[in-house]
Design a protein around this motif. Structure first.
Motif, PDB file in Angstrom:
ATOM      1  N   THR A 425      70.506  35.600  63.717  1.00 13.33           N
ATOM      2  CA  THR A 425      70.827  35.657  62.268  1.00 13.33           C
ATOM      3  C   THR A 425      71.707  34.855  61.625  1.00 13.33           C
ATOM      4  N   GLN A 426      72.584  34.510  62.354  1.00 18.00           N
ATOM      5  CA  GLN A 426      73.552  33.879  61.960  1.00 18.00           C
ATOM      6  C   GLN A 426      73.223  32.125  62.057  1.00 18.00           C
ATOM      7  N   LEU A 427      72.763  31.932  63.027  1.00 16.90           N
ATOM      8  CA  LEU A 427      71.936  30.598  63.311  1.00 16.90           C
ATOM      9  C   LEU A 427      70.951  30.291  62.482  1.00 16.90           C
ATOM     10  N   PHE A 428      70.044  31.077  62.042  1.00 15.92           N
ATOM     11  CA  PHE A 428      69.136  30.785  60.924  1.00 15.92           C
ATOM     12  C   PHE A 428      69.409  30.533  59.378  1.00 15.92           C
ATOM     13  N   ASN A 429      70.775  31.426  59.158  1.00 10.99           N
ATOM     14  CA  ASN A 429      71.357  31.257  58.026  1.00 10.99           C
ATOM     15  C   ASN A 429      72.070  29.829  57.963  1.00 10.99           C
ATOM     16  N   GLU A 430      72.610  29.301  59.203  1.00 10.87           N
ATOM     17  CA  GLU A 430      73.196  27.951  59.211  1.00 10.87           C
ATOM     18  C   GLU A 430      72.141  26.911  59.059  1.00 10.87           C
ATOM     19  N   ARG A 431      70.867  27.158  59.724  1.00  6.55           N
ATOM     20  CA  ARG A 431      69.846  26.055  59.475  1.00  6.55           C
ATOM     21  C   ARG A 431      69.275  26.230  57.947  1.00  6.55           C
ATOM     22  N   ARG A 432      69.349  27.222  57.358  1.00 10.17           N
ATOM     23  CA  ARG A 432      68.877  27.356  56.003  1.00 10.17           C
ATOM     24  C   ARG A 432      69.780  26.385  54.859  1.00 10.17           C
ATOM     25  N   VAL A 433      71.026  26.416  55.166  1.00 10.74           N
ATOM     26  CA  VAL A 433      71.933  25.775  54.276  1.00 10.74           C
ATOM     27  C   VAL A 433      71.951  24.318  54.913  1.00 10.74           C
ATOM     28  N   GLU A 434      72.017  23.957  56.236  1.00  9.69           N
ATOM     29  CA  GLU A 434      72.088  22.708  56.674  1.00  9.69           C
ATOM     30  C   GLU A 434      70.630  21.905  56.306  1.00  9.69           C
ATOM     31  N   PHE A 435      69.706  22.372  56.328  1.00  5.58           N
ATOM     32  CA  PHE A 435      68.238  21.831  55.962  1.00  5.58           C
ATOM     33  C   PHE A 435      67.863  22.159  54.663  1.00  5.58           C
ATOM     34  N   ALA A 436      68.443  22.784  53.737  1.00  6.90           N
ATOM     35  CA  ALA A 436      67.743  23.158  52.430  1.00  6.90           C
ATOM     36  C   ALA A 436      67.330  21.758  51.724  1.00  6.90           C
TER      37      ALA A 436
END
Length: 498
Positions: A425-436
């Protein structure tokens, strides 16, 4: 790919018979007999395939970013093509964004098949065996690239491995998703064998071994996603270890590294930087125009006007969802670079936010379809975070400590403190803001299995205008374009839910 774009522009007239769908005939035998007579002819034919990458960035923004929980792009009262995409309308089989995804990818596949056919028939004129192998590898890489894009959008699609006539095309049904993947995997594996590790500066933009490795890893990961009991891109496989092996090969090559400054990844003066694994490259000032249009795709025209610039074509605002705005840590430096929050035009204040990641106001071109910036398809941060995902999914050969180290390296660049015991869950949250704003969010939601829970909850919380329709698992993929169904009724069956 500056060289390829220029050469491709010159060759477009030669390949003009490749147009919009599977009903198009290939190059005539007379044309191929007179054209493929020397090595430079084959090089130009390879270069022309890249022309069908030109709209790839816009497609990711229109079909992935807009479909996802990153944007709340409901209608503002006008007729907007993104409305049905964002709001899960059932009647989008004739939507131009959907049709473009099918047509352009198959146009690229056609061109790749023409080159592969001619290499088999006339390739002996290329006496340099290394060049001949590289050209075949480029064509197979791009064919796999186009098919991977298709399978993620549509699920089952026709598999065509040679240039076909109109009548032949009308006899080719959609293939099971597993069969589409067989071709994709075989093509990427072949590309890995024959593509070079790197190119001279003049040839940058052509795929390398690392580009093929990283995309093949993503293929394995996508196949390993949930099926949702539909014929979509996920097959429920467990290929995380295969993907991890490929990603580790990219990392071990030592050819890529993180750029120290997040904005500098996307700088107009820092293209082809160490973070780029594969990108779509553009050059401006040509006739026909070969620049980019994606920088303004999500940007309202009035913002350009408020800065004394001409309108571009983004029309009105596609607002950033509150859910994405709230996903950023207050100290995260990526937010201000990626998102514009409010502006004033003609005395009217706009309070909604939008994604402006690719816009440099000092470099707005004279021609709005001729922006001079490349689009990064796969960057090294993605390679690292995909590795972390594989490990958390149970891939053999990784540790939690590696996952934490990867995520904290990315967070440190964004000005954030380290965390431990990183979860999926934390990883996909990180991906979300990194690749927005980079077109990966919808694919991430589908691959992660979160789309069935995240999207309905997001609609309930975000749809203040009550314009969005209920989400259904069938919307993991898009409908087959209506034009394709009409060419030969009964050849294709429409995807369920549309």
């Amino acid at each position: 790919m500056k060289l390829k774009i220029i050469t491709a522009a010159l060759l477009l007239s030669v390949l003009s018979s490749c147009t919009d769908d599977l009903t198009q005939v290939p190059l005539s035998s007379a044309t191929t007999a007179t054209f493929y007579t020397q090595p430079s002819d084959f090089i130009q034919a390879a270069n022309a395939i890249y022309n069908d990458l030109r709209g790839y960035p816009d497609r990711q923004l229109n079909l992935s970013e807009t479909r996802s929980d990153n944007l709340y792009a409901v209608s503002d009262g006008g007729v907007r093509d993104w409305e049905g995409i964002n709001s899960f309308h059932k009647t989008i089989a004739s939507n131009p964004y959907v049709s473009e995804a099918w047509n352009t990818n198959y146009n690229g596949i056609y061109r790749a098949n023409v080159l592969l056919d001619q290499l088999q028939q006339n390739g002996k004129v290329i006496t340099d065996a290394t060049l001949r192998a590289r050209l075949e590898a480029e064509a197979r890489f791009l064919r796999a690239f186009f098919y991977f894009d298709l399978v993620r959008w549509f699920g089952k699609v026709p598999v065509i491995e040679k240039a076909v006539t109109a009548n032949e095309a009308l006899a080719i049904p959609r293939s099971p998703v597993a069969d589409v993947y067989k071709l994709i995997i075989a093509d990427f594996q072949a590309a890995i064998q024959s593509l070079p590790e790197t190119y001279a500066a003049a040839e940058r933009g052509r795929p390398t071994k690392n580009a093929a490795r990283s995309l093949l890893a993503l293929v394995h990961m996508t196949r390993s996603g949930p099926t949702y009991n539909i014929e979509g891109p996920g097959l429920g496989l467990n290929e995380w270890t295969q993907a991890l092996t490929l990603l580790n090969e990219v990392i071990a090559s030592g050819r890529h590294s993180l750029v120290a400054s997040y904005p500098n990844i996307f700088s107009y003066t820092n293209e082809n930087n160490s973070e780029v694994v594969f990108d779509v490259q553009y050059v401006t000032g040509l006739n026909p125009v070969m620049g980019a249009t994606f920088p303004w795709a999500l940007v309202p025209d009035t913002w350009f006007q408020s800065n004394g610039k001409p309108i571009q074509g983004g029309l009105t605002i596609r607002p950033v969802a509150n859910d994405l705005l709230n996903a950023y840590d207050p100290k995260d430096t990526r937010k201000a670079f990626t998102i514009q929050t409010g502006y004033t035009f003609n005395g009217v204040t706009e309070t909604q936010s939008f994604i402006k990641k690719y816009v440099d106001l000092t470099r707005v071109p004279v021609n709005r379809v001729d922006w001079p910036i490349n689009f990064i398809v796969m960057r090294y941060t993605d390679v690292l975070l995909l590795k972390a995902e594989c490990i958390l999914r149970g891939a053999t050969g990784g540790t939690q400590a590696e996952v934490d180290a990867i995520v904290n390296q990315v967070r440190a660049r964004a000005g954030l403190s380290p965390i431990t015991g990183v979860t999926l869950t934390q990883l996909f949250n990180e991906r979300r803001v990194e690749f927005a704003g980079e077109g990966s969010r919808w694919h991430d939601l589908v691959r992660s299995g979160q789309v069935e829970t995240k999207i309905p909850a997001w609609i309930a919380a975000e749809d203040v205008q009550k314009k969005m329709l209920p989400f259904s698992k069938e919307y993991v993929i898009y409908p087959i374009p209506q034009t394709e169904l009409d060419v030969k009724p009964g050849l294709y069956e429409q995807n369920k839910g549309y």
